[in-house]
Design an enzyme around this catalytic site. Structure first.
Site, PDB file in Angstrom:
ATOM      1  N   CYS A 115       0.821  -1.230   0.000  1.00 52.70           N
ATOM      2  CA  CYS A 115       0.000   0.000   0.000  1.00 52.70           C
ATOM      3  C   CYS A 115       0.847   1.267   0.000  1.00 52.70           C
ATOM      4  CB  CYS A 115      -0.944  -0.002   1.199  1.00 52.70           C
ATOM      5  SG  CYS A 115      -2.123  -1.347   1.110  1.00 52.70           S
ATOM      6  N   HIS A 266      -3.825   7.188   1.447  1.00 53.86           N
ATOM      7  CA  HIS A 266      -4.038   5.863   0.860  1.00 53.86           C
ATOM      8  C   HIS A 266      -5.438   5.397   1.242  1.00 53.86           C
ATOM      9  CE1 HIS A 266      -4.017   1.676   0.105  1.00 53.86           C
ATOM     10  NE2 HIS A 266      -3.850   1.333   1.366  1.00 53.86           N
ATOM     11  N   ASN A 296      -9.918  -0.671  -1.875  1.00 49.62           N
ATOM     12  CA  ASN A 296      -8.488  -0.436  -1.643  1.00 49.62           C
ATOM     13  C   ASN A 296      -7.714  -1.008  -2.830  1.00 49.62           C
ATOM     14  OD1 ASN A 296      -5.810  -0.545  -0.861  1.00 49.62           O
ATOM     15  ND2 ASN A 296      -6.227  -1.351   1.194  1.00 49.62           N
TER      16      ASN A 296
HETATM   17  N1  COA Z   1     -19.208  -9.404   5.825  1.00 43.78           N
HETATM   18  C1  COA Z   1     -19.845  -9.731   6.953  1.00 43.78           C
HETATM   19  N2  COA Z   1     -19.239 -10.082   8.085  1.00 43.78           N
HETATM   20  C2  COA Z   1     -17.891 -10.084   8.085  1.00 43.78           C
HETATM   21  C3  COA Z   1     -17.147  -9.757   6.951  1.00 43.78           C
HETATM   22  C4  COA Z   1     -17.853  -9.400   5.779  1.00 43.78           C
HETATM   23  N3  COA Z   1     -17.223  -9.057   4.659  1.00 43.78           N
HETATM   24  N4  COA Z   1     -15.836  -9.856   7.244  1.00 43.78           N
HETATM   25  C5  COA Z   1     -15.760 -10.237   8.525  1.00 43.78           C
HETATM   26  N5  COA Z   1     -16.998 -10.383   9.043  1.00 43.78           N
HETATM   27  C6  COA Z   1     -17.390 -10.786  10.395  1.00 43.78           C
HETATM   28  C7  COA Z   1     -16.297 -11.589  11.069  1.00 43.78           C
HETATM   29  O1  COA Z   1     -16.411 -12.935  10.755  1.00 43.78           O
HETATM   30  C8  COA Z   1     -16.608 -11.323  12.542  1.00 43.78           C
HETATM   31  O2  COA Z   1     -17.669 -12.141  12.917  1.00 43.78           O
HETATM   32  P1  COA Z   1     -17.713 -12.813  14.392  1.00 43.78           P
HETATM   33  O3  COA Z   1     -17.726 -11.656  15.332  1.00 43.78           O
HETATM   34  O4  COA Z   1     -18.979 -13.595  14.372  1.00 43.78           O
HETATM   35  O5  COA Z   1     -16.475 -13.633  14.483  1.00 43.78           O
HETATM   36  C9  COA Z   1     -17.105  -9.885  12.543  1.00 43.78           C
HETATM   37  O6  COA Z   1     -17.537  -9.611  11.195  1.00 43.78           O
HETATM   38  C10 COA Z   1     -16.076  -8.877  12.961  1.00 43.78           C
HETATM   39  O7  COA Z   1     -14.865  -9.131  12.240  1.00 43.78           O
HETATM   40  P2  COA Z   1     -13.595  -8.253  12.417  1.00 43.78           P
HETATM   41  O8  COA Z   1     -12.541  -8.752  11.512  1.00 43.78           O
HETATM   42  O9  COA Z   1     -13.274  -8.153  13.882  1.00 43.78           O
HETATM   43  O10 COA Z   1     -14.153  -6.850  11.895  1.00 43.78           O
HETATM   44  P3  COA Z   1     -13.520  -5.424  12.064  1.00 43.78           P
HETATM   45  O11 COA Z   1     -14.470  -4.568  12.798  1.00 43.78           O
HETATM   46  O12 COA Z   1     -12.115  -5.464  12.540  1.00 43.78           O
HETATM   47  O13 COA Z   1     -13.493  -4.916  10.558  1.00 43.78           O
HETATM   48  C11 COA Z   1     -11.903  -4.569   8.801  1.00 43.78           C
HETATM   49  C12 COA Z   1     -12.695  -5.589   9.637  1.00 43.78           C
HETATM   50  C13 COA Z   1     -11.007  -5.358   7.886  1.00 43.78           C
HETATM   51  C14 COA Z   1     -12.886  -3.730   8.007  1.00 43.78           C
HETATM   52  C15 COA Z   1     -11.090  -3.640   9.736  1.00 43.78           C
HETATM   53  O14 COA Z   1     -10.402  -4.391  10.693  1.00 43.78           O
HETATM   54  C16 COA Z   1     -10.106  -2.801   8.978  1.00 43.78           C
HETATM   55  O15 COA Z   1     -10.470  -1.967   8.180  1.00 43.78           O
HETATM   56  N6  COA Z   1      -8.809  -2.958   9.249  1.00 43.78           N
HETATM   57  C17 COA Z   1      -7.766  -2.204   8.584  1.00 43.78           C
HETATM   58  C18 COA Z   1      -7.666  -2.705   7.210  1.00 43.78           C
HETATM   59  C19 COA Z   1      -6.673  -1.962   6.408  1.00 43.78           C
HETATM   60  O16 COA Z   1      -6.507  -0.796   6.556  1.00 43.78           O
HETATM   61  N7  COA Z   1      -6.061  -2.710   5.529  1.00 43.78           N
HETATM   62  C20 COA Z   1      -5.202  -2.219   4.555  1.00 43.78           C
HETATM   63  C21 COA Z   1      -3.994  -1.636   5.124  1.00 43.78           C
HETATM   64  S1  COA Z   1      -3.134  -1.114   3.814  1.00 43.78           S
END
Ligand code: COA
Length: 339
Positions: A115, A266, A296
């Site tokens: 990224c 980004h 992204n």
């Molecule tokens: N649709 C529905 N549910 C989903 C899902 C989707 N696409 N992806 C994950 N879930 C579920 C998970 O299974 C979990 O369920 P559970 O509680 O029953 O186990 C729940 O949603 C929460 O998952 P979690 O991974 O803890 O969600 P989050 O609040 O952390 O959000 C991201 C996930 C990825 C959106 C978030 O962590 C994020 O944006 N992180 C930074 C990512 C980033 O910047 N990446 C690039 C860097 S360059």
């Protein structure tokens, strides 16, 4: 020493729009979950029938950038190509673009900084221009994520976030008068913290785990050849590092947050961009986000957003433009530009 400035910008995204609702075909998810967590409404995914690839999209964006710079392919002295999703394990996309654009036998360098790839690529190109080694450098960020994502409920935490696309900039030597007015790239700031490499990673195939080993194991639970992300850990670090990189750029140039005219963060997650906007007390017209439309796009994200902001007339002469990114590695950085 010379200064470098951006003289041409271009981007290309595939026509194929994949809305959040469309993802339900492959996985359990919802438009509401995706929008609430990330801000993404839709992304572009390559339709393989079109022939688009990482390098092909990079070449398409490059043609636009070179033309807008008022140059031809023969005026370009060097290529820097950033991607985490190259068409081939080797060689990299730089030489493919050199061939696709029928360019002379100039050098082509590939950057692997995910990224932050475009930030690193810009910084490298800036150094070559500063020293006088090259006058015009083509800097590309391109990604084909859709070809390598796990399109199932198991992979949904990662898959819903990423999109395909490419952007390109021509970096050229400033004239003496532009330099004396302080125009061009003011500084770039690059960082890494490899101890977190496995928090956002695609492990295989690699020389540590080669294809025959993976095939032989025939393990349906092996997800090492899909990207893995520890989402909340990445989120927490991204917020801190984004802020540090922007502060470092401001301090290096004796500038204040009030001096920022346009921030291009980004496009990792709209929530991260909004947090940074609030922290630096920037009004909506001073930050450009497009993750809603493209997801992204990793190394392509900053350059697509910068090009779009410029096309929309949001960037004016003499503006202070700040580019900042954070991603896998971890790597992060910023580029400060006086437009
Ligand atoms: N649709 C529905 N549910 C989903 C899902 C989707 N696409 N992806 C994950 N879930 C579920 C998970 O299974 C979990 O369920 P559970 O509680 O029953 O186990 C729940 O949603 C929460 O998952 P979690 O991974 O803890 O969600 P989050 O609040 O952390 O959000 C991201 C996930 C990825 C959106 C978030 O962590 C994020 O944006 N992180 C930074 C990512 C980033 O910047 N990446 C690039 C860097 S360059």
């Amino acid at each position: 020493m010379y200064n470098s400035k951006i003289t041409g910008l271009g981007y290309y995204v595939p026509d194929n729009i994949v809305k959040n609702e469309d993802l339900k075909e492959f996985m359990e998810t919802s438009d509401e979950w995706i929008q609430e967590r990330t801000g993404i409404e839709e992304r572009r995914w390559i339709d393989p029938k079109t022939g688009d690839t990482t390098a092909v999209m990079g070449a398409k964006a490059s043609r636009i950038a070179i033309e807008r710079a008022g140059l031809t392919k023969d005026d370009i002295d060097f290529i820097v190509f950033a991607t985490l999703s190259p068409d081939m394990y080797f060689p990299g996309g730089g030489v493919q673009v050199q061939d696709m654009l029928d360019m002379p036998t100039i050098g082509a360098l590939d950057v692997r900084n995910q990224c932050s790839g475009f930030i690193y690529a810009m910084s490298v190109a800036d150094q070559f221009i500063k020293t006088g080694m090259y006058k015009n450098i083509l800097v590309i960020g391109a990604e084909n994520h859709s070809g390598g994502l796990e399109k199932s409920t198991r992979g949904r935490g990662v898959t819903v976030i990423f999109g395909d696309g490419a952007g390109a900039a021509v970096l050229s030597r400033c004239s003496d008068s532009e330099k004396s007015q302080g125009k061009g790239i003011l500084s770039s700031h690059l960082h890494s913290e490899g101890k977190h490499a496995k928090e956002l990673v695609l492990e295989g195939p690699s020389t540590q785990r080669w294809v025959p080993e993976i095939l032989e194991a025939n393990n349906p639970d092996d997800v090492s050849y899909y990207p893995h992300m520890n989402g909340q850990f990445v989120f927490k670090h991204a917020i801190g590092r984004f802020s540090e990189a922007i502060m470092e750029g401001l301090e290096a140039n004796n500038l204040q947050k009030e001096d920022i005219d346009m921030l291009i963060p980004h496009q990792a997650n709209l929530r991260i961009a909004q947090f940074i906007q609030k922290k630096f007390q920037l009004s909506d017209d001073k930050v450009h986000n497009n993750i809603m439309k493209y997801g992204n796009t990793t190394a392509a994200s900053v350059i697509i957003a910068l090009t779009e902001a410029w096309e929309l007339g949001k960037i004016k002469d003499n503006d202070l433009v700040v580019l900042a990114a954070f991603g896998s590695g971890f790597t992060w950085g910023s580029v400060m530009i006086r437009w």
